[in-house]
Design a protein around this motif. Structure first.
Motif, mmCIF file in Angstrom:
data_model
loop_
_atom_site.group_PDB
_atom_site.id
_atom_site.type_symbol
_atom_site.label_atom_id
_atom_site.label_comp_id
_atom_site.label_asym_id
_atom_site.label_seq_id
_atom_site.Cartn_x
_atom_site.Cartn_y
_atom_site.Cartn_z
ATOM 1 N N ASP A 1 0.432 -1.054 -0.350
ATOM 2 C CA ASP A 1 0.260 0.016 0.016
ATOM 3 C C ASP A 1 0.682 1.118 0.110
ATOM 4 O OD1 ASP A 1 -1.657 2.086 0.825
ATOM 5 O OD2 ASP A 1 -3.134 0.952 1.870
ATOM 6 N N GLY B 1 -0.889 6.146 -1.823
ATOM 7 C CA GLY B 1 -1.829 7.051 -0.962
ATOM 8 C C GLY B 1 -2.672 8.768 -1.667
ATOM 9 N N PRO B 2 -2.665 8.880 -2.644
ATOM 10 C CA PRO B 2 -2.609 10.276 -3.708
ATOM 11 C C PRO B 2 -4.698 10.424 -3.034
ATOM 12 C CG PRO B 2 -3.896 9.198 -5.276
ATOM 13 C CD PRO B 2 -2.457 7.713 -3.823
ATOM 14 N N ASN B 3 -4.636 11.790 -3.217
ATOM 15 C CA ASN B 3 -6.410 12.298 -2.683
ATOM 16 C C ASN B 3 -6.876 12.452 -3.763
ATOM 17 O OD1 ASN B 3 -6.248 11.321 0.615
ATOM 18 N ND2 ASN B 3 -4.776 12.601 0.030
ATOM 19 N N HIS C 1 -4.516 2.515 -2.880
ATOM 20 C CA HIS C 1 -5.569 3.253 -2.227
ATOM 21 C C HIS C 1 -5.917 4.542 -2.317
ATOM 22 C CE1 HIS C 1 -7.573 1.953 1.615
ATOM 23 N NE2 HIS C 1 -7.251 3.402 2.243
ATOM 24 N N GLY D 1 -7.504 8.237 -1.565
ATOM 25 C CA GLY D 1 -8.476 8.947 -1.070
ATOM 26 C C GLY D 1 -9.707 9.264 -1.324
ATOM 27 N N GLU E 1 -10.315 4.408 -0.779
ATOM 28 C CA GLU E 1 -11.081 4.394 0.500
ATOM 29 C C GLU E 1 -12.413 3.612 0.220
ATOM 30 O OE1 GLU E 1 -8.596 7.710 2.349
ATOM 31 O OE2 GLU E 1 -10.861 7.695 2.235
ATOM 32 N N TYR F 1 -11.759 7.677 8.131
ATOM 33 C CA TYR F 1 -10.209 6.693 7.811
ATOM 34 C C TYR F 1 -9.622 5.972 8.726
ATOM 35 C CZ TYR F 1 -4.857 6.878 6.395
ATOM 36 O OH TYR F 1 -3.565 7.187 5.506
ATOM 37 N N ASP G 1 -9.618 1.781 6.459
ATOM 38 C CA ASP G 1 -7.945 0.991 6.769
ATOM 39 C C ASP G 1 -8.120 -0.349 7.220
ATOM 40 O OD1 ASP G 1 -6.078 1.814 5.186
ATOM 41 O OD2 ASP G 1 -5.453 3.393 6.642
ATOM 42 N N TYR H 1 2.797 -0.739 4.461
ATOM 43 C CA TYR H 1 2.439 0.084 4.092
ATOM 44 C C TYR H 1 3.557 1.400 3.792
ATOM 45 C CZ TYR H 1 -1.832 -1.505 5.944
ATOM 46 O OH TYR H 1 -3.458 -2.354 5.908
ATOM 47 N N VAL I 1 3.741 4.830 4.304
ATOM 48 C CA VAL I 1 3.122 5.992 4.634
ATOM 49 C C VAL I 1 3.988 6.664 5.318
ATOM 50 C CG1 VAL I 1 0.953 6.831 5.449
ATOM 51 C CG2 VAL I 1 0.529 4.984 4.891
ATOM 52 N N GLN J 1 2.170 9.479 10.175
ATOM 53 C CA GLN J 1 1.012 8.220 10.709
ATOM 54 C C GLN J 1 0.809 7.106 11.505
ATOM 55 O OE1 GLN J 1 -2.019 7.517 7.794
ATOM 56 N NE2 GLN J 1 -1.172 9.817 6.667
ATOM 57 N N HIS K 1 -1.786 5.910 13.912
ATOM 58 C CA HIS K 1 -2.989 5.948 13.203
ATOM 59 C C HIS K 1 -2.976 3.878 12.778
ATOM 60 C CE1 HIS K 1 -5.892 5.145 9.355
ATOM 61 N NE2 HIS K 1 -4.726 5.015 8.950
ATOM 62 N N PHE K 2 -1.856 3.923 12.413
ATOM 63 C CA PHE K 2 -1.250 2.373 12.429
ATOM 64 C C PHE K 2 -1.115 1.254 13.574
ATOM 65 C CE2 PHE K 2 -0.135 4.532 8.102
ATOM 66 C CZ PHE K 2 -1.532 3.869 7.413
HETATM 67 N N1 ARG Z 1 -4.922 9.427 1.646
HETATM 68 C C1 ARG Z 1 -3.751 9.334 3.129
HETATM 69 C C2 ARG Z 1 -3.407 10.598 3.118
HETATM 70 O O1 ARG Z 1 -3.287 10.625 2.105
HETATM 71 C C3 ARG Z 1 -2.564 8.565 2.494
HETATM 72 C C4 ARG Z 1 -2.550 6.511 2.926
HETATM 73 C C5 ARG Z 1 -2.093 5.806 3.391
HETATM 74 N N2 ARG Z 1 -2.535 4.299 2.982
HETATM 75 C C6 ARG Z 1 -3.552 3.950 4.015
HETATM 76 N N3 ARG Z 1 -3.676 2.763 3.634
HETATM 77 N N4 ARG Z 1 -3.706 4.766 5.287
HETATM 78 O O2 ARG Z 1 -2.627 10.785 4.409
#
Ligand code: ARG
Length: 578
Positions: free
Chosen positions: A120, A123-125, A160, A162, A260, A312, A316, A334, A336, A340, A343-344
């Motif tokens: 993973d 991680g774009p949005n 993945h 966003g 997501e 979020y 996940d 991951y 990332v 974060q 979070h993980f």
């Molecule tokens: N889109 C998320 C961000 O901009 C990152 C995603 C990372 N991957 C995940 N499975 N949470 O922060």
């Protein structure tokens, strides 16, 4: 398939340890701490001495005696408190290098029990242009993807996206505010969509009601409002098409373009499971899971927000469930931002509590930030966030300045020069990124990052191009490769360096650290340079020496190319300088 040099020596040692009834767990070598004195050392006698209550030098002495009888080994000595220093015969080194040169995997065996890894990264949005913060995820993620694949694991990469959080509600709300409805959504391009998103963010900072509207739209979108879903699909498609271009330029490969939103159904299953297991509770209108406190505070995980929306964290957790059930992942990695980490930790812990990740390895590789000269996250001149596209263009411009004009060099028109500019600039960006430990941030440097004579990507590309040119000349003179024979120290140290390949790859895989490969590629290129200064090929004393050196050179070239490939970097056939 041949074994690495360490494995060969370890096998010899294991046999001796067994004969001497010593615990074979300690029967292994490492490259010598004093390469001026020996090639490899084994420190096993020191460890054994402790458990056996014996003199380590005595144990080392008996191991050394037997090693001496081995024809591949030139000299063995016991030094200091009981280190065994081993020197190899040139013939042994030459033969191993030779078999490495015949094998496209350089003697590196594939994993005997490969695992299925879901990676993973990216991680774009939706509606957000990729910025400098996305660089490392793409570059580090892609390199680890290639390393794991080389090792023999089956890797599935997933971007993945966003695409399911509050930003969606923000954009839709802003468009409705602007147009009165969603009729014109499909006329907006990515720039217009980003502008709506920015505007919505500014508005919601001051305006609680606007924020509330956006939140409600997000929740309605998630629960299936058809009008919102239609607009959402368009916004998502446009964003996906946009980021695909940059990932293609970065040569980052994704097998899956899930987001997501694809976990929505599984979110429901996770929420139900948590209820059934009695793990969730309702707190202030939200459904949460409390986590046991460890040595630091662990905030609860929110499964359902008080407005009914999913966030979020739960997407996940649900995504883990899907990756295990549908993709049969043994491991999920991951890549990332390390901000974060909490979070993980929360997500992994809930996955364990729910029993959806039993025996599944979950790893978060957290990277540090790309910084400017001030040590703070890299910004544009006016203090804004640096777009990834702009950063790449800035780097290309820097490289372009050191290139000849189109037409100045035969065979290099505008297209060829531009291709080279892109290969060098991206090689420089990626190498600069990967040579740093993943966990630490680094300062993005444009001055020396593409120099041909430092620890840079272009330095390695240049070393490859130089060998290509040597190989072309040799071919023109009908020189062909012959058996590798080690005659002098530079040939010897180059061959020993080459023979580390398998161990280096294994370490990069174990530690999930591409910098192990950048270090090795750099020293290998330097080693080649030393070798070539003292060991001419075309003018070697004998035809046998020339043929042997030619094979060594070709092997170095092939290996450097492979190493760059594992870093996601291309190797141009030739390099140009202004
Ligand atoms: N889109 C998320 C961000 O901009 C990152 C995603 C990372 N991957 C995940 N499975 N949470 O922060």
């Amino acid at each position: 398939m041949s074994l690495s040099i360490e494995q060969k020596l370890n096998q010899k040692l294991e046999k001796i340890f067994q004969e001497l009834e010593l615990d074979a767990k300690f029967a292994f070598v490492k490259p010598s701490d004093r390469p001026d004195l020996s090639d490899f050392q084994c420190n096993g006698a020191l460890a054994l001495a402790k458990t056996l209550h014996k003199n380590p030098r005595e144990i080392a002495g008996s191991i050394a005696e037997r090693l001496k009888a081995d024809n591949d080994i030139a000299a063995v000595s016991v030094d200091g408190p009981g280190f065994i220093n081993i020197n190899l015969h040139n013939g042994f080194i030459g033969a191993l290098a030779d078999s490495m040169a015949q094998d496209e995997r350089f003697g590196c065996e594939k994993s005997a029990n490969p695992s299925k890894i879901v990676m993973d990264f990216g991680g774009p949005n939706v509606a957000k242009a990729l910025h400098v913060g996305h660089l490392r995820s793409a570059v580090v993620g892609e390199s680890i993807r290639r390393i794991e694949q080389f090792i023999g694991n089956e890797v599935v990469s997933d971007v993945h996206f966003g695409d399911w959080g509050t930003p969606m509600g923000l954009i839709i709300a802003e468009i409705i505010r602007h147009d009165g409805n969603l009729d014109k959504v499909e006329t907006y391009d990515v720039a217009a969509i980003s502008a709506f998103y920015k505007q919505a963010n500014i508005r919601c900072k001051e305006d609680e009601t606007a924020k509330e509207t956006a939140r409600q739209i997000t929740a309605d979108l998630q629960s299936g409002n058809p009008e919102y879903r239609k607009a959402w699909k368009y916004l998502r498609d446009v964003s996906v098409a946009d980021v695909k271009k940059i990932y293609a330029e970065l040569d980052a490969h994704f097998d899956l373009w899930l987001g997501e939103s694809d976990a929505h159904e599984a979110c429901g299953e996770v929420i139900k499971l948590a209820q059934e297991k009695g793990l969730s509770e309702v707190d202030d209108g939200a459904t949460i899971i409390r986590l046991p406190e460890t040595n630091k505070p662990m905030p609860p995980v929110i499964l359902v927000k008080s407005d009914g929306g999913v966030g979020y964290q739960v997407t996940d957790i649900a995504t883990i469930k899907m990756r295990v059930e549908d993709l049969h992942a043994d491991e999920i990695i991951y890549v990332v931002d390390k901000r974060q980490t909490l979070h993980f930790e929360q997500v992994f812990q809930v996955a364990q509590m729910l029993g959806i990740a039993e025996n599944i390895k979950l790893t978060h590789i957290g990277f540090g930030t790309v910084n400017g000269a001030d040590g703070k996250p890299f910004k544009t001149r006016d203090g804004g966030v640096m777009n990834l596209e702009d950063l790449i263009e800035l780097s290309k411009e820097k490289v372009r300045q050191s290139m000849p004009q189109p037409g100045e060099v035969e065979g290099y028109g505008a297209d060829e020069i531009e291709k080279l500019v892109s290969q060098i600039a991206l090689g420089a960006i990626k190498f600069q990124d990967l040579k740093n430990n993943i966990g630490s941030g680094y300062v993005f440097e444009l001055e020396d990052f593409a120099k041909f004579d430092g620890k840079t990507g272009p330095y390695i590309q240049y070393a490859i191009a130089r060998i290509n040119s040597i190989l072309r000349k040799a071919k023109a003179q009908n020189l062909t490769e012959g058996d590798i024979v080690i005659e002098n120290d530079d040939e010897r140290s180059l061959a020993l360096k080459l023979l580390q390949f398998g161990n280096i790859i294994f370490r990069a895989h174990e530690e999930k650290e591409p910098s192990v490969i950048t270090d090795y590629a750099y020293t290998l290129a330097q080693n080649f340079s030393n070798f070539y200064n003292t060991c001419p090929i075309m003018t070697a004393q004998t035809a046998e020496i020339a043929a042997s050196r030619l094979k060594l050179a070709r092997l170095v070239r092939d290996m450097l190319k492979q190493l760059l490939y594992l870093l996601g970097i291309e190797a141009p056939e030739a390099m140009l300088k202004a």
